[in-house]
Design a protein around this motif. Structure first.
Motif, mmCIF file in Angstrom:
data_model
loop_
_atom_site.group_PDB
_atom_site.id
_atom_site.type_symbol
_atom_site.label_atom_id
_atom_site.label_comp_id
_atom_site.label_asym_id
_atom_site.label_seq_id
_atom_site.Cartn_x
_atom_site.Cartn_y
_atom_site.Cartn_z
ATOM 1 N N THR A 44 0.835 -1.203 0.000
ATOM 2 C CA THR A 44 0.000 0.000 0.000
ATOM 3 C C THR A 44 0.870 1.253 0.000
ATOM 4 O O THR A 44 0.606 2.213 -0.734
ATOM 5 C CB THR A 44 -0.936 -0.007 1.223
ATOM 6 N N SER A 47 2.509 1.625 -3.397
ATOM 7 C CA SER A 47 1.520 2.104 -4.367
ATOM 8 C C SER A 47 1.264 3.594 -4.196
ATOM 9 O O SER A 47 1.167 4.339 -5.176
ATOM 10 C CB SER A 47 0.228 1.314 -4.207
ATOM 11 N N ALA A 48 1.160 4.038 -2.949
ATOM 12 C CA ALA A 48 0.940 5.460 -2.692
ATOM 13 C C ALA A 48 2.124 6.293 -3.159
ATOM 14 O O ALA A 48 1.946 7.363 -3.751
ATOM 15 C CB ALA A 48 0.681 5.686 -1.201
ATOM 16 N N ALA A 50 4.249 5.481 -5.542
ATOM 17 C CA ALA A 50 4.272 5.457 -7.008
ATOM 18 C C ALA A 50 3.233 6.421 -7.581
ATOM 19 O O ALA A 50 3.503 7.138 -8.554
ATOM 20 C CB ALA A 50 4.013 4.037 -7.512
ATOM 21 N N THR A 51 2.058 6.466 -6.972
ATOM 22 C CA THR A 51 1.032 7.414 -7.421
ATOM 23 C C THR A 51 1.489 8.844 -7.228
ATOM 24 O O THR A 51 1.334 9.698 -8.103
ATOM 25 C CB THR A 51 -0.275 7.170 -6.642
ATOM 26 N N PHE A 52 2.096 9.127 -6.088
ATOM 27 C CA PHE A 52 2.616 10.463 -5.814
ATOM 28 C C PHE A 52 3.686 10.848 -6.823
ATOM 29 O O PHE A 52 3.675 11.952 -7.385
ATOM 30 C CB PHE A 52 3.185 10.506 -4.383
ATOM 31 N N SER A 54 4.145 9.700 -9.810
ATOM 32 C CA SER A 54 3.635 9.838 -11.166
ATOM 33 C C SER A 54 2.922 11.160 -11.385
ATOM 34 O O SER A 54 2.797 11.635 -12.513
ATOM 35 C CB SER A 54 2.687 8.678 -11.508
ATOM 36 N N HIS A 55 2.459 11.790 -10.310
ATOM 37 C CA HIS A 55 1.774 13.069 -10.445
ATOM 38 C C HIS A 55 2.685 14.283 -10.247
ATOM 39 O O HIS A 55 2.233 15.422 -10.277
ATOM 40 C CB HIS A 55 0.609 13.146 -9.440
#
Length: 57
Positions: A44, A47-48, A50-52, A54-55
């Protein structure tokens, strides 16, 4: 002949490993649950991150 004591920097990890092995041997079902939950939590967080990342751009 005495067994040499681990250096201070190795003492805590050694004790943690011994404690973990003792827990795994005594309570294998609980140890499996703890390992599964820890891995899920780690995924988790990854994933968080990686999302951060990518933005950012």
């Amino acid at each position: 002949m005495l067994i040499p004591t681990p250096q201070r920097s190795r003492l805590v990890p050694t004790l943690l490993v011994i404690g973990a092995l003792f827990f795994i041997v005594r309570e294998p079902a609980k140890a499996a649950t703890v390992a599964s939950n820890a891995f899920e939590g780690l995924m988790t967080v990854v994933s968080a991150l990686a999302t951060f990342a990518s933005h950012l751009s």
